[in-house]
Design a protein around this motif. Structure first.
Motif, PDB file in Angstrom:
ATOM      1  N   CYS A  66      -9.077  -9.306  13.317  1.00 11.90           N
ATOM      2  CA  CYS A  66      -8.361  -9.760  13.290  1.00 11.90           C
ATOM      3  C   CYS A  66      -6.917 -10.463  12.494  1.00 11.90           C
ATOM      4  O   CYS A  66      -7.307 -11.520  11.957  1.00 11.90           O
ATOM      5  N   GLU A  67      -6.735 -10.489  13.925  1.00  8.23           N
ATOM      6  CA  GLU A  67      -6.364 -11.653  14.766  1.00  8.23           C
ATOM      7  C   GLU A  67      -7.169 -13.571  14.922  1.00  8.23           C
ATOM      8  O   GLU A  67      -6.766 -14.691  14.430  1.00  8.23           O
ATOM      9  N   ILE A  75      -7.003 -15.754   4.689  1.00 11.88           N
ATOM     10  CA  ILE A  75      -7.409 -14.696   3.405  1.00 11.88           C
ATOM     11  C   ILE A  75      -6.959 -13.537   3.370  1.00 11.88           C
ATOM     12  O   ILE A  75      -6.474 -13.315   4.634  1.00 11.88           O
ATOM     13  N   PRO A  76      -7.076 -12.860   2.435  1.00 19.01           N
ATOM     14  CA  PRO A  76      -6.487 -10.901   2.411  1.00 19.01           C
ATOM     15  C   PRO A  76      -7.663 -10.909   3.440  1.00 19.01           C
ATOM     16  O   PRO A  76      -8.467 -10.336   3.335  1.00 19.01           O
ATOM     17  N   ILE A  77      -6.640  -9.471   4.340  1.00 18.06           N
ATOM     18  CA  ILE A  77      -7.678  -8.740   4.962  1.00 18.06           C
ATOM     19  C   ILE A  77      -6.645  -7.247   4.787  1.00 18.06           C
ATOM     20  O   ILE A  77      -5.701  -7.329   5.307  1.00 18.06           O
ATOM     21  N   ILE A  78      -7.659  -6.772   4.722  1.00 17.62           N
ATOM     22  CA  ILE A  78      -7.844  -4.898   5.152  1.00 17.62           C
ATOM     23  C   ILE A  78      -8.144  -4.492   5.896  1.00 17.62           C
ATOM     24  O   ILE A  78      -8.972  -4.358   6.317  1.00 17.62           O
ATOM     25  N   TYR A  93      -0.673  -5.028  11.331  1.00 18.42           N
ATOM     26  CA  TYR A  93       0.648  -5.439  10.565  1.00 18.42           C
ATOM     27  C   TYR A  93       1.007  -6.893  11.905  1.00 18.42           C
ATOM     28  O   TYR A  93       0.780  -8.533  11.829  1.00 18.42           O
ATOM     29  N   LEU A  94       0.747  -6.702  12.745  1.00 21.31           N
ATOM     30  CA  LEU A  94       0.947  -7.797  14.248  1.00 21.31           C
ATOM     31  C   LEU A  94       0.299  -9.004  13.722  1.00 21.31           C
ATOM     32  O   LEU A  94       0.543  -9.911  14.482  1.00 21.31           O
ATOM     33  N   HIS A  95      -0.783  -8.021  13.789  1.00 26.80           N
ATOM     34  CA  HIS A  95      -2.202  -8.849  14.284  1.00 26.80           C
ATOM     35  C   HIS A  95      -2.493  -9.023  12.913  1.00 26.80           C
ATOM     36  O   HIS A  95      -3.506 -10.556  12.701  1.00 26.80           O
ATOM     37  N   GLY A  96      -1.811  -9.396  11.934  1.00 26.44           N
ATOM     38  CA  GLY A  96      -2.194  -9.846  10.969  1.00 26.44           C
ATOM     39  C   GLY A  96      -2.544  -9.661   9.781  1.00 26.44           C
ATOM     40  O   GLY A  96      -2.646 -10.130   8.531  1.00 26.44           O
ATOM     41  N   THR A  97      -2.329  -8.752   9.225  1.00 29.28           N
ATOM     42  CA  THR A  97      -3.429  -7.647   8.546  1.00 29.28           C
ATOM     43  C   THR A  97      -2.123  -8.012   7.544  1.00 29.28           C
ATOM     44  O   THR A  97      -1.226  -7.743   6.592  1.00 29.28           O
ATOM     45  N   ASP A  98      -3.248  -7.643   6.343  1.00 30.79           N
ATOM     46  CA  ASP A  98      -2.193  -7.600   4.216  1.00 30.79           C
ATOM     47  C   ASP A  98      -1.728  -6.653   3.919  1.00 30.79           C
ATOM     48  O   ASP A  98      -0.697  -6.032   3.646  1.00 30.79           O
ATOM     49  N   ASP A  99      -3.289  -5.481   4.466  1.00 35.16           N
ATOM     50  CA  ASP A  99      -2.371  -4.097   3.827  1.00 35.16           C
ATOM     51  C   ASP A  99      -3.414  -3.231   5.455  1.00 35.16           C
ATOM     52  O   ASP A  99      -4.285  -3.554   5.603  1.00 35.16           O
ATOM     53  N   TYR A 100      -3.310  -2.090   4.077  1.00 34.35           N
ATOM     54  CA  TYR A 100      -3.863  -0.678   5.778  1.00 34.35           C
ATOM     55  C   TYR A 100      -3.793   0.349   5.046  1.00 34.35           C
ATOM     56  O   TYR A 100      -3.184   0.755   4.095  1.00 34.35           O
ATOM     57  N   ARG A 113      -5.863  -1.941  -5.022  1.00 34.27           N
ATOM     58  CA  ARG A 113      -5.548  -2.750  -3.316  1.00 34.27           C
ATOM     59  C   ARG A 113      -6.121  -4.198  -3.186  1.00 34.27           C
ATOM     60  O   ARG A 113      -5.031  -5.138  -2.818  1.00 34.27           O
ATOM     61  N   ILE A 114      -7.703  -4.480  -3.509  1.00 41.08           N
ATOM     62  CA  ILE A 114      -7.822  -5.836  -3.090  1.00 41.08           C
ATOM     63  C   ILE A 114      -7.466  -6.785  -4.709  1.00 41.08           C
ATOM     64  O   ILE A 114      -7.137  -7.769  -4.102  1.00 41.08           O
ATOM     65  N   LYS A 115      -7.255  -6.181  -5.831  1.00 37.71           N
ATOM     66  CA  LYS A 115      -7.052  -7.227  -6.578  1.00 37.71           C
ATOM     67  C   LYS A 115      -5.538  -7.382  -5.983  1.00 37.71           C
ATOM     68  O   LYS A 115      -5.180  -8.362  -6.341  1.00 37.71           O
ATOM     69  N   ALA A 116      -4.428  -6.556  -6.309  1.00 37.41           N
ATOM     70  CA  ALA A 116      -3.144  -6.803  -5.927  1.00 37.41           C
ATOM     71  C   ALA A 116      -2.985  -8.244  -4.929  1.00 37.41           C
ATOM     72  O   ALA A 116      -2.274  -8.791  -5.069  1.00 37.41           O
ATOM     73  N   LEU A 117      -4.593  -7.798  -3.720  1.00 40.78           N
ATOM     74  CA  LEU A 117      -4.321  -9.682  -2.844  1.00 40.78           C
ATOM     75  C   LEU A 117      -4.434 -10.248  -2.949  1.00 40.78           C
ATOM     76  O   LEU A 117      -3.775 -11.568  -3.395  1.00 40.78           O
TER      77      LEU A 117
END
Length: 227
Positions: A66-67, A75-78, A93-100, A113-117
């Motif tokens: 992710c980092e 880009i969005p990352i899950i 989240y500290l490593h840069g993810t948008d969602d979990y 979640r993909i569409k929201a991102l």
């Protein structure tokens, strides 16, 4: 419209098969990686619109991947994980993810979640306008070429942003006055010409990146090579 390209990185074959089935059904293009190292290599060779990464993978874990992705692409990352630990989420989240998303998950929830991102990133990208080397950040009111920050007066910044949002579209002087200075502006519409002249002078060394064109009898437009 270009089909969105998604990267799936997970060492679980069954998870990849499930995600592939769901995402292809939704009209996405999918590329799979069986571990973090393979995903990292793919991300350097291809352009992706979103990444779904398992946290626990051999070779390179999801946090590190992710980092690395975040350093190269906005880009969005899950992140996917079998754990539902608050500390893991904080680390993600500290490593840069948008969602979990915690396994097991409902495919429909992941799609939401993909569409929201994608919606969130569309709004964000509208605040950053790129014309090759020149990037306009409307949130910070900065224009930069990556090295130099150009400090523009507010009206010049707003005028440049308005034109740059719609490359190739012609704006009349009257339209630009209304959009930038407001409908109650009582000055001469030639003020647009003055501001255009200043912008051309300011960015005269960037003609390969964009140009402000005069359309006789109509107004002005921005042309961006490659767009």
């Amino acid at each position: 419209m270009r089909m969105k390209h998604l990267l799936i990185a997970d060492d679980d074959l069954h998870i990849r098969a499930l995600l592939r089935h769901v995402l292809l059904r939704e009209g996405y293009r999918v590329t799979e990686a069986e571990d973090g190292l393979a995903a990292d290599k793919l991300s350097q060779q291809e352009r992706f619109d979103l990444a779904i990464l398992d946290v626990m993978m051999p070779g390179l874990d999801g946090f590190t991947l992710c980092e690395r992705l975040r350093e190269r692409e906005d880009i969005p990352i899950i992140l996917l994980t079998a754990r539902d630990q608050l500390t893991d989420k904080e680390k993600g989240y500290l490593h840069g993810t948008d969602d979990y998303v915690t396994k097991p998950f409902e495919p429909e929830e992941l799609l939401f979640r993909i569409k929201a991102l994608f919606r969130r990133y569309l709004r964000t990208s509208n605040d950053r306008i790129r014309m090759n080397r020149i990037v306009i950040d409307r949130k910070t009111a900065e224009v930069t070429d990556g090295d130099t920050v150009f400090l523009l007066p507010l009206k010049e910044l707003e005028l440049l942003s308005q034109l740059a949002q719609f490359p190739g579209r012609v704006f009349s002087r009257e339209e630009l006055i209304r959009l930038i200075w407001g409908a109650d502006y009582e000055g001469d519409d030639r003020t647009v010409d003055v501001h255009i002249k200043r912008l051309r002078q300011r960015f005269s060394a960037y003609e390969e990146d964009f140009s402000i064109e005069t359309v006789r009898g109509l107004g002005y437009k921005i042309e961006v090579p490659g767009r």
